[in-house]
Design an enzyme around this catalytic site. Sequence first.
Site, mmCIF file in Angstrom:
data_model
loop_
_atom_site.group_PDB
_atom_site.id
_atom_site.type_symbol
_atom_site.label_atom_id
_atom_site.label_comp_id
_atom_site.label_asym_id
_atom_site.label_seq_id
_atom_site.Cartn_x
_atom_site.Cartn_y
_atom_site.Cartn_z
ATOM 1 N N GLN A 1 -12.802 -15.608 3.130
ATOM 2 C CA GLN A 1 -13.812 -16.412 2.816
ATOM 3 C C GLN A 1 -13.838 -17.476 3.939
ATOM 4 O O GLN A 1 -12.578 -18.199 4.066
ATOM 5 C CB GLN A 1 -13.898 -17.402 1.532
ATOM 6 C CG GLN A 1 -14.266 -16.075 0.456
ATOM 7 C CD GLN A 1 -14.617 -16.874 -0.780
ATOM 8 O OE1 GLN A 1 -15.001 -17.919 -0.874
ATOM 9 N NE2 GLN A 1 -14.942 -16.069 -1.959
ATOM 10 N N SER B 1 4.418 -11.987 6.020
ATOM 11 C CA SER B 1 3.094 -11.263 6.132
ATOM 12 C C SER B 1 1.974 -12.339 6.898
ATOM 13 O O SER B 1 2.312 -13.366 6.996
ATOM 14 C CB SER B 1 2.660 -10.524 5.002
ATOM 15 O OG SER B 1 2.166 -11.762 4.020
ATOM 16 N N ASN B 2 0.937 -11.717 6.975
ATOM 17 C CA ASN B 2 -0.080 -12.503 7.967
ATOM 18 C C ASN B 2 0.147 -12.921 9.010
ATOM 19 O O ASN B 2 0.126 -13.979 9.764
ATOM 20 C CB ASN B 2 -0.586 -13.839 7.007
ATOM 21 C CG ASN B 2 -1.752 -14.539 7.610
ATOM 22 O OD1 ASN B 2 -2.714 -13.742 7.967
ATOM 23 N ND2 ASN B 2 -1.722 -15.878 7.634
ATOM 24 N N ASN C 1 -9.180 -0.487 -0.218
ATOM 25 C CA ASN C 1 -8.068 -0.670 -1.177
ATOM 26 C C ASN C 1 -8.897 -0.190 -2.635
ATOM 27 O O ASN C 1 -8.358 0.178 -3.528
ATOM 28 C CB ASN C 1 -7.423 -1.849 -1.419
ATOM 29 C CG ASN C 1 -6.379 -2.154 -0.485
ATOM 30 O OD1 ASN C 1 -5.315 -1.821 -0.276
ATOM 31 N ND2 ASN C 1 -7.060 -3.220 0.749
ATOM 32 N N SER D 1 0.813 -1.296 0.080
ATOM 33 C CA SER D 1 0.167 -0.019 0.166
ATOM 34 C C SER D 1 0.752 1.241 0.020
ATOM 35 O O SER D 1 0.324 2.352 -0.152
ATOM 36 C CB SER D 1 -0.766 0.105 1.299
ATOM 37 O OG SER D 1 -2.004 -1.060 0.914
#
Length: 427
Positions: free
Chosen positions: A160, A372-373, A204, A98
């Site tokens: 999801q 990440s995560n 986003n 970002s």
Amino acid sequence: MAKTRLLRSLAVAAAAAVLTATGAAHAAAADQDGPTAPVPDTAGVLAALRTTTAAGAPGAFAVITDHGDDENLRSLSVGKADLDGTPMNSSWRFRVGSNSKMFAAVLVMQLAEQGRIDLDRPLREYLPAGTLPDSWTMTGRQVMEHRAGIYDHTNDLLEQAGEETTAAFEARIRSKVYSPTDLVAMSVRHGQQYTPGSRYSYSNTDFVLMGLAVEHLTGRPYADVLNERIIEPLGLTRTSFVVPDQRIEGPHVTGYLTNDDRSKPLLDSTEQTASWLWAAGGVTSSAEDLDRFLTALVAGSAGGLVSDASLQQMTAALPTPSAKISYGLGLRRISLSCGDVYGHGGIVQGFQTQSFTTRDGHRTVVVFANASNNGAVTQGLMGALEPAFCGAKPAAAKPANGVSPRTAFVPAAGQGDELPVVEDTRI
């Protein structure tokens, strides 16, 4: 042929002018009146980086660059650039996530200066017909401030129920190619989320829309406009926007996606199309290039990217629900103990970066980790900003009983100096 030569000459002249202005930006930073920046607390920065790797990142680095009479660059690295054991290298390329929004914001502000977009009129007037419903009146300014009520399409791609993050990545992210209009359509299906301007909600999709506006108003592909207006003039030789190509060209850090099941190994997520983020997160760059970009940006007219008036609008940040965090036009403001810094953060699978500068451009800090995560990794990186910008905390006063205190104060988790993990980290 004569026309081609003329256009080429104009392009070269424009590039030379901006490069000259970039040099002027460094000079302007040197001439700014104001207190000398605190000496960085390199021990504190290294401690934060080690916290980051202890939390699960293979490696991390911080690059602290001081501009002005005493040019100084401090590069601190820990851990590995890949799981093969290559030492972390702070000069290599990586996906900036970002942080890409800052680049898009600059392009929009340039078009606004040319009178090609009015940020206070409905954004749909500057988009291809049918991109947004006729009844949607949110302005370009509200979209850039994340106050437009536009649903974030990435929610549909990442969260999801019942799917591992790695499974979602392989199924819908790594090789899938989305058009920007596909992404906007995902968002529009959810309807307007709230009255534009009434509150802040990071999306986003907002900067996918701004990228589409850049294309529509210039009649050129977004990547071409980015190259011609920012990358080439500033000499950002390690910065590119090649969506949907999956590879990172040249020497680069390997990015790893942390599995939701921490007993499973990290997933090499370096190669991916980045089309699911496009203008909101598809830039690849380096710490040196991010420093050059930010320094030129906050110099305003002297930096050659945006006018002083445009910069004032970009930095006029409004509060967000996160303490110490405000958001302007594509720029985030963080309030540290020694003052405010401006820039952005970014996470895209396997990579996370925080890139900030002081308002006068004297000091820029880029901190990075290749995982990440993992919120603990993100918190570790955020913890590097305070010591990098503000230096060591003063030693506590010696108590009356004569027992020596610790040499520096380190706040416990949850105390006032800890910066919150901000919303773009959910990627």
